[in-house]
Design a protein around this motif. Structure first.
Motif: not given
Length: 351
Positions: A23-24, A112, A114, A267, A270-271, A274-276, A278
């Motif tokens: 992811l990163l 994340r 998706n 993932s 981590t998302s 880190t605010g990822r 969506k």
């Protein structure tokens, strides 16, 4: 702790780390080739090259010290079909472009938020299971039986051995030439040298491949309860994970299933951290159709090729198997055809 439980736990940890790093860093062969061929950005492809180099060096070191018998893996078989491996690679590579990522990337993106990747994972799993054991399996088996050959040298070290180079030297020489070439290719790029995150990602992913071999081939070695010698790969494990989710009674989890779950969880965590995270969906029915078609091609092609851009591109190549190089050649050409030329997949707007 029993060896099987240890292997499952280690597979989960390896998957968690891969999910976080994936992811990163955006680690993905398709993204790497798109950046290199279409956008002129060569950093990601250098990350992938470095991961291969580290995977080969670490895996061959384990094999050379007698800690892992790579000959027990599916890659170093005396009999294989060159046309089926290559065709499977072509299908997988082109499908990867249609779906905008491979199976492992779909798992990372699913974590994340998706939702397009949810469709990719499900369709890939169904198509792979159909090719492994279902409606497509007889055709695949017939193709393999009609075209398979038995080779005396199924790896680069064994090819050198036929030329008179001794076993240990042959292993070291074959590995060293490829590793040095890949490292030079990676670090010759100034932008890559200035990207410590990408360098770290390549090293970590390569070590994860070797870690998988160590876990299943050494820690999991048990004469009374053996586990398959394997490492990071995603086509069959994604198919097995879907089957396990539906029919867990009577089935047992394994390294691959644990890795798939770990990638998604890594993932997702981590998302969120880190605010990822969506939620995303398809922009149109046509987009969904194309993505699903690519997922089906990846499932079918990945089974035919004995692996994906990770399963063959990293894990298979780390064994220096001749068949893996054939499959990877197909994957690279299929991906290149989808990115450039007459068969180029035209971009669609994504919501």
């Amino acid at each position: 702790m029993e060896s099987t439980q240890l292997v499952i736990l280690a597979g989960l940890v390896i998957g968690l780390v891969y999910g976080c790093v994936g992811l990163l860093s955006g680690f993905c062969l398709m993204s790497s080739m798109r950046g290199w061929l279409a956008e002129g950005d060569g950093r990601l492809v250098r990350t992938y090259a470095l991961a291969i180099a580290v995977a080969i060096a670490a895996s061959q070191l384990l094999a050379g010290r007698g800690m892992v018998d790579l000959g027990k893996s599916i890659y170093l078989q005396p009999t294989f079909s060159v046309p089926v491996l290559f065709l499977g690679g072509l299908l997988f590579g082109y499908g990867m472009v249609l779906s905008n990522g491979c199976g492992s990337r779909a798992l990372v993106l699913l974590g994340r938020g998706n939702l397009r990747s949810f469709v990719v994972v499900i369709v890939l799993a169904i198509a792979a299971q159909m090719t492994l054991k279902g409606l497509i399996a007889p055709a695949r088996i017939a193709l393999v039986q009609a075209s398979q050959i038995t080779v005396g040298a199924n790896s680069l070290p064994s090819v050198l051995a036929t030329l008179g180079v001794t076993g240990v030297v042959a292993r070291a020489l074959a590995a060293a030439v490829i590793v040095v070439a890949l490292i030079l290719f990676a670090f010759a790029h100034p932008a890559f040298r200035r990207s410590p995150g990408q360098v770290a990602a390549g090293v970590i992913v390569g070590l994860l491949v070797a870690g998988g071999w160590y876990v299943t081939g050494y820690l999991g070695a048990d004469d009374f309860n053996p586990v398959p010698v394997t490492s990071l790969t995603f086509i069959a494990p994604i198919a097995d994970s879907l089957q396990y989710a539906m029919l867990s009674t009577g089935l047992t989890p394994n390294f691959g299933i644990a890795t798939v779950g770990g990638v998604f969880a890594g993932s997702l965590l981590t998302s969120l951290a880190t605010g990822r995270f969506k939620l995303e969906g398809y922009s149109s029915p046509r987009h969904m159709l194309r993505s699903g078609t690519g997922a089906a091609l990846m499932g079918i092609g990945g089974v035919m090729a004995f692996g994906c851009s990770i399963g063959q591109g990293l894990t298979g190549i780390s064994t220096l198997a001749v068949g893996s190089f054939i499959a990877v050649a197909g994957i690279v050409l299929g991906t290149a055809a989808g990115l450039r030329g007459a068969l180029r997949v035209q971009p669609l707007a994504v919501a």
